[in-house]
Structures are given as C-alpha cells and as structure tokens.
Design an enzyme around this catalytic site. Sequence first.
Site, PDB file in Angstrom:
ATOM      1  N   GLY A 104       0.831  -1.209   0.000  1.00 14.67           N
ATOM      2  CA  GLY A 104       0.000   0.000   0.000  1.00 14.67           C
ATOM      3  C   GLY A 104       0.858   1.249   0.000  1.00 14.67           C
ATOM      4  N   ASP A 321       0.294  -0.263  12.711  1.00 17.32           N
ATOM      5  CA  ASP A 321       0.760  -1.564  12.205  1.00 17.32           C
ATOM      6  C   ASP A 321       1.049  -2.561  13.318  1.00 17.32           C
ATOM      7  OD1 ASP A 321       0.592  -0.691   9.602  1.00 17.32           O
ATOM      8  OD2 ASP A 321       2.681  -0.039   9.506  1.00 17.32           O
TER       9      ASP A 321
END
Length: 440
Positions: A104, A321
């Site tokens: 991404g 994350d």
Amino acid sequence: MTIQPPTTVRVARRGPLRGRLQVPGDKSVSHRALILAGLADGTSTITGLSGGLDVRHTRQIMTDLGVQIDEGEAARPGDPVGLLTVTGGHLHEPRHTLDVGNSGTGARLLTGVCAGQPFRSVITGDRSIATRPMDRVVQPLRAMGAQIDGREAGRFTPLTISGGNLRGIDYAPPMASAQVKSAILLAGLFAEGATVVREAMPTRRHTEEMLAAHGVDVVTDQVGNGTVITLQPGPVTPGPFVVPGDPSQAAFWICIAAAVPGSDVTIDNLYLSRERSGFLDVLLAMGADLDIDRAAGTVRARGRELHGTVVTGARLPDLIDEVPALAVAGALARTGSLDFQDAGELRTKESDRIETVAALIGALGGDVRAENSRLVVHGMGPDGLQPGTVVSHHDHRIAMAGAIASVAMRQGDVVEVDDWTCVETSYPGFLDDLERLTSA
Ligand code: S3P
C-alpha cells in the site's frame, strides 16, 4: 513474476525469548529512501535497506522509471542489503506496468510521484492491493491537476496516471494517513506553488524529515493536536540515506517478550519517533517492564504479567501496524481487556485487521469481540492461549502475530499458519530470528 504456492508453517512452542537482535531495515523509510534517491539528480547511497518483497517492488519500479541502482550482495536472502548506489534525477516513461506487489505504501507514494511526471504510467499490484482504497490519494492528486483513471472511477488499481502541470493545494485529508500525506507532498515537489497538508492527527513524519534532510523546503507546524506541513516545490539533493531497524518488526519480539514471564529481549538500532512507537506506550500502560533508550534506539523487554488498557482513536496512527502483535499481548494479559476504539482504519490494511486479528485470537482459543470500528481482546492469562491454525489472509502481520503466540504455549503445542509466504513482503528472516531468540 512467479506465483509462489502457499506454504503452511508449523511453529512449535518456544518458551520465553532471550537475546539481543537487530531487526531488518524500516520498510517505511526504505520505500522513501529509494524514491527520494531516485528523484535526486546525482548519486546517492542507501544503507540498511529492507530486503522484503514490498521494498524490492519499489526498487524495481524506480528502475523501470529510469533510475540506476547497484548493490553489493546481501549475505543471505532477506538480509538488509549492504550499500546501494542510486543514480537518479531523470525519470522517463516506463515501458512496463508498475507493479507494487502487496505494498500500500508503494501504491500510494508512487502514485504521488507519477502524478508529478510529464508522462503516462500504470500502477497495479496484487489481489489485496486491488481491494485497497486508492481514492484517498486519487482525489487530492486530481485536484492538483493530475489525470488519473482507474477501476471504479479511480477507487481501485489499476490506475493510469498522466501527470505533470500540477499546482499546489491546501488539503486536509479526511483520514489519518501518512501514505496520503506523503503522496501529496511528493507530487508537490513538481507542482507550481506551495503544497499544504493539514493533519488533524499527526502520522509518521518520515517523508517530511527525509525531504528536509535532502534540501527540500518543508516545514511542519504544530496546530492544536494536529500538524500543518508546508512544502515548496524544488529539487531533492542526493546524498547518503541510512535506514534504521523497523520498529514495526521489533514490535513482534517486544510485545511477546513483555507478555511472557521469563523473557528478556533487547532490540537495537531503532528510530523511535513518537509516531512509530505508540505500541511501547500501550505496553507500558499494560504494566510491561521495558527499558527504552530513544537516543540509542534500544528497547529491552522483560516478561511479566500484564493487564488490559484502552487505546483511543487518537493514538491509533502511532501504532497502526502494531495492533496484531499488541492483540496477542492483550490476549495473554492476566486481567482486563485491550480495547482498541475508533479503529476503523484497521479495515483498510493488507487485510481487514479488525476481522483478521479477531479471527487470529479466536483460532488460538482467545476471547475477542470485533465491532464496526472497535476491537476488544480479553486477557486470558500468560498461558491462556491454545494451539490452533491461524489463517493469515495473505497478511504478513497476521502470520507473524500467529507465530509469536507459540512462545506462550505449553510443551508440545504447535501454532500452524496456513499461508506463510506473505511474510516475504516485510521480514523474510523472521523464523531465523525466532530461532535465534529461543536458542540464546
Ligand atoms: C505507512 C503508513 C501507514 C502504515 C503502513 C506504512 C507509510 O499507512 O499502515 O504500513 O510508510 O507511510 P497509513 O498511513 O495509510 O495509515
């Protein structure tokens, strides 16, 4: 590109982790180092680059755009490459489709770069990338003057970009995303006039910091709880780029060591900016025994019993994350729940991480609740998880979070991860490092 068959791995119970480690080069910094060195007119060097597949895709794309990249061979596949020499500054129209793989960050940042170039490029990626929202960068880049077409009117890849003739904008992204901010700033390098990005919640600052270190006039002002970044167009100057260790990879070792009594793990060479180290604050709020030396970039985690805590939406960008690794620690807490609130952005990652983290914890016998934008993991105690099969959904962080749960299990227990291949994207040497920390 060859399609690799899914590989199931079986990770046997490990017991407490002990030892000292340097994790691979920071993925976020690695993408940016390749991009900025490729934009800079002249020769740059990069040390410590991530050897993961995501970064290798960005490297290939910069090559396809006309950048020359030479390297000394890594000692083992997946090791950080040694010294990389990059000669950039003269991008040209690529002959091939630009394939970001699973990344991404690659997709968003390179769309920003291509929007600034006076030629046509096509950006695509794997099946997961094809489901991830691209309108968040397409809309502001169109407002700057780029012509971008894509599937479902530009919501998804493949994207076709005819760039150039941009003008700066003043833009407040509706979501907290360093990728969106970075795409706009990178396009802004090639625009007429200043580009301003207003963040209600600050996100990782690597792009601004690295641009400023390489000669670009970019200033960050604190406004209330947010930031305003103002960039003037101009050249990036070549020079050395040094990639530190990746705190998001370190988080797997730190979270599980903190949650399993008897563990004692030290990770070195990390750049612990506020926006990358929110997971350490959460662990501390859970009662973890951590020694953090931000100046040295070192974290030591010793295992003890943890308790739950609340993570508000305002803290999410600082640990976005690290949720899979934190969730495993939360499931091992002696009391309370680890409660991620206003966490809807988790649904836009390599997998829908509200669902896949919940499924991971559930598969190992944990007690978890997934809501629309909330994830609540109930503590089962340090030996509360059971063996099971984790479905990675081709998401590297789900696979690695499943693997670390093995550390907390009983003798003879095994955690199976159905599709391990995805770990190649960020941490090819993960199982070797697990071995290193259990045999130390
Ligand atoms: C990244 C930003 C984050 C993060 C991603 C890397 C970056 O995404 O989840 O893994 O390097 O800019 P968002 O900024 O979209 O939240």
